[in-house]
Every structure is written in structure tokens, then in C-alpha cells.
Design an enzyme around this catalytic site. Structure first.
Site, mmCIF file in Angstrom:
data_model
loop_
_atom_site.group_PDB
_atom_site.id
_atom_site.type_symbol
_atom_site.label_atom_id
_atom_site.label_comp_id
_atom_site.label_asym_id
_atom_site.label_seq_id
_atom_site.Cartn_x
_atom_site.Cartn_y
_atom_site.Cartn_z
ATOM 1 N N GLY A 13 0.644 -1.093 0.055
ATOM 2 C CA GLY A 13 -0.054 -0.038 -0.063
ATOM 3 C C GLY A 13 0.822 1.218 0.067
ATOM 4 O O GLY A 13 0.308 2.321 -0.624
ATOM 5 N N ASP A 38 1.073 3.147 4.349
ATOM 6 C CA ASP A 38 0.030 3.830 3.770
ATOM 7 C C ASP A 38 -1.385 4.168 4.832
ATOM 8 O O ASP A 38 -1.475 5.625 4.955
ATOM 9 C CB ASP A 38 -0.915 3.322 2.628
ATOM 10 C CG ASP A 38 -1.330 1.707 3.158
ATOM 11 O OD1 ASP A 38 -1.036 1.288 4.297
ATOM 12 O OD2 ASP A 38 -1.881 0.826 2.352
ATOM 13 N N ASP A 59 -4.568 1.767 10.819
ATOM 14 C CA ASP A 59 -5.867 1.241 11.412
ATOM 15 C C ASP A 59 -6.054 0.826 12.657
ATOM 16 O O ASP A 59 -6.091 1.524 13.614
ATOM 17 C CB ASP A 59 -6.302 0.316 10.098
ATOM 18 C CG ASP A 59 -7.679 -0.060 10.110
ATOM 19 O OD1 ASP A 59 -8.408 1.012 10.231
ATOM 20 O OD2 ASP A 59 -8.058 -1.179 9.836
ATOM 21 N N THR A 60 -6.030 -0.774 12.604
ATOM 22 C CA THR A 60 -5.942 -1.229 14.300
ATOM 23 C C THR A 60 -4.585 -0.984 14.561
ATOM 24 O O THR A 60 -4.550 -0.928 16.071
ATOM 25 C CB THR A 60 -6.351 -2.849 14.041
ATOM 26 O OG1 THR A 60 -5.200 -3.427 13.462
ATOM 27 C CG2 THR A 60 -7.393 -2.948 13.395
ATOM 28 N N GLY A 61 -3.505 -0.791 13.959
ATOM 29 C CA GLY A 61 -2.336 -0.603 14.549
ATOM 30 C C GLY A 61 -1.401 -2.196 14.571
ATOM 31 O O GLY A 61 -0.374 -2.089 14.958
ATOM 32 N N THR A 80 -0.369 -4.104 12.194
ATOM 33 C CA THR A 80 0.785 -4.369 11.105
ATOM 34 C C THR A 80 1.863 -3.488 11.585
ATOM 35 O O THR A 80 3.006 -4.043 11.576
ATOM 36 C CB THR A 80 0.120 -3.689 9.721
ATOM 37 O OG1 THR A 80 -1.151 -4.324 9.463
ATOM 38 C CG2 THR A 80 1.161 -3.958 8.759
ATOM 39 N N ARG A 98 -5.825 0.950 -6.466
ATOM 40 C CA ARG A 98 -4.442 1.386 -6.292
ATOM 41 C C ARG A 98 -4.029 2.564 -7.098
ATOM 42 O O ARG A 98 -3.186 3.518 -6.655
ATOM 43 C CB ARG A 98 -3.292 0.309 -6.207
ATOM 44 C CG ARG A 98 -3.608 -0.657 -5.048
ATOM 45 C CD ARG A 98 -2.156 -1.666 -5.064
ATOM 46 N NE ARG A 98 -2.095 -2.756 -4.246
ATOM 47 C CZ ARG A 98 -2.467 -3.006 -3.053
ATOM 48 N NH1 ARG A 98 -2.440 -2.107 -2.249
ATOM 49 N NH2 ARG A 98 -2.692 -4.242 -2.558
HETATM 50 P P1 IMP Z 1 -3.851 -2.506 10.717
HETATM 51 O O1 IMP Z 1 -2.730 -3.422 10.879
HETATM 52 O O2 IMP Z 1 -5.276 -2.659 10.966
HETATM 53 O O3 IMP Z 1 -3.391 -1.194 11.337
HETATM 54 O O4 IMP Z 1 -3.969 -2.329 9.085
HETATM 55 C C1 IMP Z 1 -2.979 -1.843 8.348
HETATM 56 C C2 IMP Z 1 -3.231 -2.032 6.956
HETATM 57 O O5 IMP Z 1 -4.631 -2.521 6.403
HETATM 58 C C3 IMP Z 1 -2.705 -1.205 5.933
HETATM 59 O O6 IMP Z 1 -1.422 -1.039 5.659
HETATM 60 C C4 IMP Z 1 -3.753 -1.175 4.584
HETATM 61 O O7 IMP Z 1 -3.040 -2.388 3.934
HETATM 62 C C5 IMP Z 1 -5.173 -1.979 5.421
HETATM 63 N N1 IMP Z 1 -6.338 -0.877 5.255
HETATM 64 C C6 IMP Z 1 -6.352 -0.721 6.746
HETATM 65 N N2 IMP Z 1 -7.427 0.436 6.475
HETATM 66 C C7 IMP Z 1 -7.385 0.461 5.226
HETATM 67 C C8 IMP Z 1 -8.450 1.445 4.437
HETATM 68 O O8 IMP Z 1 -9.308 1.973 4.729
HETATM 69 N N3 IMP Z 1 -8.320 1.226 2.721
HETATM 70 C C9 IMP Z 1 -7.426 0.319 2.506
HETATM 71 N N4 IMP Z 1 -6.574 -0.510 3.357
HETATM 72 C C10 IMP Z 1 -6.626 -0.224 4.422
HETATM 73 MG MG MG Z 2 -3.902 -3.267 1.779
#
Ligand code: IMP
Ligand code: MG
Length: 200
Positions: A59, A118, A121-123, A125, A183
């Protein structure tokens, strides 16, 4: 009716895989460029060469391409590396199980590292990415994200540099995907709920 340009008419008849009409624009190209420039200025103020930028795939690739060139204009020339982590299986829900896809990072002993992603979100990653890079010996790991959705946080992660803070909406474009689509859009927009339920 016969047409002279068969390739062009075929392309127009084919449904747009990106279905951009389902995307409500949030941040346009100029707005994004201005934020990228401002983030580069902040990073340049905090980081002197040498340092390492780790680009989270896939992303962050568009954001990273613009940011590293903005950093160059600010006189910073970091080394570039990539880390591919996967938590999403073609859906809008994080599985919570974040894995490294491909090679683990090399020895980073003593290096100052900035991770680019990019969206936070949840944090999960970026928490995992931070742990992996610290485990490889990095002296310092900072986080830079184009987008932040603080309302969605499940683990305690804060980005040091943020482009835009947004509400809990699913966004696409400028590198961000929904099931590998959208993308390539040059702007960032919210994906309409109906687009998530329609088949490809
Ligand atoms: P996390 O581990 O939940 O913080 O997610 C992070 C990853 O989820 C990002 O690097 C994105 O690839 C994907 N992601 C989370 N929210 C979105 C969104 O609104 N659009 C597209 N991808 C997202
Ligand atoms: Mg993605």
C-alpha cells in the site's frame, strides 16, 4: 455500426475494474502533494543522513515514491528497503495475524529507521513491523503514515508523522486498495459500501 478504432471501443465497453464512480473523493492530488511536502520537511528536520526508510508493501508504494523525492529536495538521501506484511485476505477486515511475506530484514544494528505505511488502522501491522525492525537491531524505529484512523486502534501504536487523520471510513486510491483494486487512482477517496458487496 462499424468502428475504426476497435481497441478503443473494446476498452470502453469493458467494465472499469476500478469502478471509480464508487469512490467519493476525500483528498485530491494537490492536497496530498502539499501534505507529502510538509511531512518531508518534518522528517528532514529530525533525521540527518544516514538513515534507512523501510517501505511497507504494497500500500505505501505510491506515497513512498513521492515522499523520498520530496526528502531529496530537502537534502536527505536515506537508504531504501522494503518489508511486506500481510494481514488482509481480500477483505476490509484485518485478520489480526500479521505475517512477513518474503525476506525478513537484514541486520540493522545501530541504524535509525523510519517505516512508511499507507494507513494506520488497528495498529497491528505497524506494531509488528516495529517489533521486527527493532529485533533486527535498529537503534531507533519511527513511524510515518499517510493516513491515520485513530478510532479503529486496537493496540497502542502512535505514528510520529501523519498526513491526514480520518474517520472510520474505508479509503482507496494513491496506493491503497480494496481487494487489489483502486491502487492506481491518483487521489484518495472513500469506497461506497455497495462497491464492497458487488462482484468483480
Ligand atoms: P492495521 O494492521 O489494522 O493497522 O492495518 C493496516 C493495513 O490495513 C494497511 O497497511 C492497509 O493495507 C490496510 N487498511 C486498513 N484500513 C484501510 C483502508 O481504509 N483502505 C485500504 N486499506 C486499509
Ligand atoms: Mg492493503
Amino acid at each position: 455500426m462499424a468502428t475504426e478504432n476497435t481497441a478503443a471501443s473494446d476498452a470502453m465497453a469493458r467494465p472499469d475494474r476500478n469502478q471509480a464512480e464508487n469512490v467519493q473523493p476525500l483528498f485530491g492530488e494537490r492536497e496530498i502533494a502539499a501534505r507529502v511536502e510538509a511531512i518531508a520537511a518534518s522528517i528532514a528536520a529530525d533525521f540527518a543522513d544516514p538513515f534507512l526508510i523501510v517501505i511497507a508493501l504494497k500500500g505505501a508504494f505510491v506515497f513512498a515514491a513521492d515522499l523520498v523525492r520530496a526528502l531529496s529536495r530537502h537534502g536527505r538521501h536515506p537508504e531504501i528497503s522494503f518489508l511486506r506484511l500481510s494481514s488482509y485476505a481480500d477483505s476490509t477486515r484485518s485478520s489480526g495475524d500479521v505475517r512477513v511475506v518474503g525476506d525478513a530484514p537484514q541486520d540493522l544494528t545501530g541504524q535509525r529507521v523510519l517505516i512508511l505505511d499507507d494507513i494506520l488502522d488497528t495498529g497491528r501491522t505497524l506494531q509488528r513491523a516495529r517489533t521486527i525492525l527493532a529485533g533486527a537491531g535498529a537503534a531507533e524505529v519511527r513511524l510515518c503514515v499517510l493516513l491515520d484512523k485513530p478510532a479503529r486502534r486496537e493496540v497502542d501504536v502512535t505514528a510520529d508523522y501523519v498526513g491526514f487523520s480520518i474517520d472510520d471510513v474505508f479509503v482507496v486510491g494513491y496506493g491503497l486498495d480494496y481487494a487489489e483494486r483502486f491502487r492506481t487512482l491518483p487521489y484518495i477517496g472513500a469506497l461506497a459500501a455497495k462497491a464492497k458487496t458487488e462482484p468483480d
